[in-house]
Motif scaffolding. Structure first.
Motif, PDB file in Angstrom:
ATOM      1  N   LEU A 131      44.927  33.293  31.532  1.00  0.00           N
ATOM      2  CA  LEU A 131      44.390  32.382  32.540  1.00  0.00           C
ATOM      3  C   LEU A 131      44.176  30.979  31.992  1.00  0.00           C
ATOM      4  CD1 LEU A 131      41.759  34.763  34.190  1.00  0.00           C
ATOM      5  CD2 LEU A 131      44.049  34.192  35.010  1.00  0.00           C
ATOM      6  N   ILE A 132      44.228  30.827  30.675  1.00  0.00           N
ATOM      7  CA  ILE A 132      44.085  29.519  30.045  1.00  0.00           C
ATOM      8  C   ILE A 132      45.295  29.263  29.161  1.00  0.00           C
ATOM      9  CG2 ILE A 132      41.572  29.436  30.126  1.00  0.00           C
ATOM     10  CD1 ILE A 132      41.481  30.423  27.260  1.00  0.00           C
ATOM     11  N   ASP A 133      45.661  28.003  29.042  1.00  0.00           N
ATOM     12  CA  ASP A 133      46.820  27.641  28.233  1.00  0.00           C
ATOM     13  C   ASP A 133      46.444  27.354  26.782  1.00  0.00           C
ATOM     14  OD1 ASP A 133      48.574  27.824  30.415  1.00  0.00           O
ATOM     15  OD2 ASP A 133      48.068  25.779  31.027  1.00  0.00           O
ATOM     16  N   ILE A 136      36.264  33.537  30.077  1.00  0.00           N
ATOM     17  CA  ILE A 136      34.947  33.627  30.710  1.00  0.00           C
ATOM     18  C   ILE A 136      34.181  32.327  30.494  1.00  0.00           C
ATOM     19  CG2 ILE A 136      32.695  34.771  30.589  1.00  0.00           C
ATOM     20  CD1 ILE A 136      34.290  37.376  29.911  1.00  0.00           C
ATOM     21  N   ASN A 137      34.219  31.809  29.297  1.00  0.00           N
ATOM     22  CA  ASN A 137      33.501  30.580  28.972  1.00  0.00           C
ATOM     23  C   ASN A 137      33.998  29.398  29.796  1.00  0.00           C
ATOM     24  OD1 ASN A 137      31.551  29.137  27.367  1.00  0.00           O
ATOM     25  ND2 ASN A 137      33.284  28.222  26.297  1.00  0.00           N
ATOM     26  N   GLU A 138      35.289  29.349  30.078  1.00  0.00           N
ATOM     27  CA  GLU A 138      35.850  28.246  30.868  1.00  0.00           C
ATOM     28  C   GLU A 138      35.743  28.474  32.375  1.00  0.00           C
ATOM     29  OE1 GLU A 138      39.616  26.730  29.713  1.00  0.00           O
ATOM     30  OE2 GLU A 138      39.164  26.892  27.572  1.00  0.00           O
ATOM     31  N   GLY A 139      35.178  29.608  32.779  1.00  0.00           N
ATOM     32  CA  GLY A 139      34.986  29.886  34.202  1.00  0.00           C
ATOM     33  C   GLY A 139      36.224  30.396  34.909  1.00  0.00           C
ATOM     34  N   LYS A 140      37.256  30.755  34.164  1.00  0.00           N
ATOM     35  CA  LYS A 140      38.491  31.266  34.758  1.00  0.00           C
ATOM     36  C   LYS A 140      38.388  32.758  35.057  1.00  0.00           C
ATOM     37  CE  LYS A 140      40.789  27.421  34.242  1.00  0.00           C
ATOM     38  NZ  LYS A 140      41.471  26.700  35.285  1.00  0.00           N
ATOM     39  N   LEU A 141      37.507  33.443  34.354  1.00  0.00           N
ATOM     40  CA  LEU A 141      37.312  34.877  34.536  1.00  0.00           C
ATOM     41  C   LEU A 141      35.833  35.081  34.817  1.00  0.00           C
ATOM     42  CD1 LEU A 141      38.552  37.737  34.348  1.00  0.00           C
ATOM     43  CD2 LEU A 141      37.992  37.704  31.924  1.00  0.00           C
ATOM     44  N   TYR A 142      35.531  35.769  35.905  1.00  0.00           N
ATOM     45  CA  TYR A 142      34.145  35.964  36.292  1.00  0.00           C
ATOM     46  C   TYR A 142      33.980  37.319  36.973  1.00  0.00           C
ATOM     47  CZ  TYR A 142      36.048  34.390  40.723  1.00  0.00           C
ATOM     48  OH  TYR A 142      36.838  34.257  41.839  1.00  0.00           O
ATOM     49  N   TYR A 143      32.755  37.706  37.161  1.00  0.00           N
ATOM     50  CA  TYR A 143      32.404  38.970  37.797  1.00  0.00           C
ATOM     51  C   TYR A 143      31.584  38.682  39.029  1.00  0.00           C
ATOM     52  CZ  TYR A 143      30.023  43.392  38.557  1.00  0.00           C
ATOM     53  OH  TYR A 143      29.529  44.538  39.116  1.00  0.00           O
ATOM     54  N   SER A 144      31.947  39.310  40.120  1.00  0.00           N
ATOM     55  CA  SER A 144      31.203  39.149  41.356  1.00  0.00           C
ATOM     56  C   SER A 144      30.672  40.509  41.811  1.00  0.00           C
ATOM     57  CB  SER A 144      32.106  38.548  42.434  1.00  0.00           C
ATOM     58  OG  SER A 144      31.416  38.479  43.661  1.00  0.00           O
ATOM     59  N   ASN A 145      29.416  40.584  42.089  1.00  0.00           N
ATOM     60  CA  ASN A 145      28.803  41.844  42.511  1.00  0.00           C
ATOM     61  C   ASN A 145      28.588  41.821  44.025  1.00  0.00           C
ATOM     62  OD1 ASN A 145      27.607  44.322  42.487  1.00  0.00           O
ATOM     63  ND2 ASN A 145      25.688  43.632  41.596  1.00  0.00           N
ATOM     64  N   ASP A 146      29.656  41.665  44.764  1.00  0.00           N
ATOM     65  CA  ASP A 146      29.604  41.659  46.225  1.00  0.00           C
ATOM     66  C   ASP A 146      29.864  43.074  46.739  1.00  0.00           C
ATOM     67  OD1 ASP A 146      29.125  38.951  46.274  1.00  0.00           O
ATOM     68  OD2 ASP A 146      31.246  38.446  46.412  1.00  0.00           O
ATOM     69  N   SER A 147      28.849  43.915  46.687  1.00  0.00           N
ATOM     70  CA  SER A 147      29.023  45.308  47.084  1.00  0.00           C
ATOM     71  C   SER A 147      28.765  45.535  48.562  1.00  0.00           C
ATOM     72  CB  SER A 147      28.124  46.213  46.241  1.00  0.00           C
ATOM     73  OG  SER A 147      26.770  45.837  46.410  1.00  0.00           O
ATOM     74  N   TYR A 148      28.375  44.491  49.284  1.00  0.00           N
ATOM     75  CA  TYR A 148      28.101  44.645  50.706  1.00  0.00           C
ATOM     76  C   TYR A 148      29.225  44.143  51.553  1.00  0.00           C
ATOM     77  CZ  TYR A 148      23.439  45.609  49.060  1.00  0.00           C
ATOM     78  OH  TYR A 148      22.374  46.156  48.417  1.00  0.00           O
TER      79      TYR A 148
END
Length: 67
Positions: free
Chosen positions: A38-40, A55-67
């Protein structure tokens, strides 16, 4: 020896150490299979390190949208 990115910086993006480890391990396995990043510009030679940089650059993240 200082590791980059630091755990403090990473925990600004992912608020749980368990989630951080799980997410980076899964992403490392994915990169190993696909050879796509995701990063060059990355500094690490290992897949887990590259995942942490993503993750540090914000390209990979986790979302806990279980609803």
């Amino acid at each position: 020896m200082m590791l980059e990115p630091s755990i403090d910086k990473l925990l600004n993006n992912i608020n749980s150490k368990y989630t951080l480890v799980t997410l980076s391990a899964r992403r490392a396995r994915q990169m190993q299979d696909t050879k796509k990043y995701l990063i060059d510009d990355y500094e690490s030679e290992k897949y887990v390190g590259i995942a942490l940089e993503e993750i540090n650059e914000g390209k990979l993240y986790y979302s806990n949208d279980s609803y």
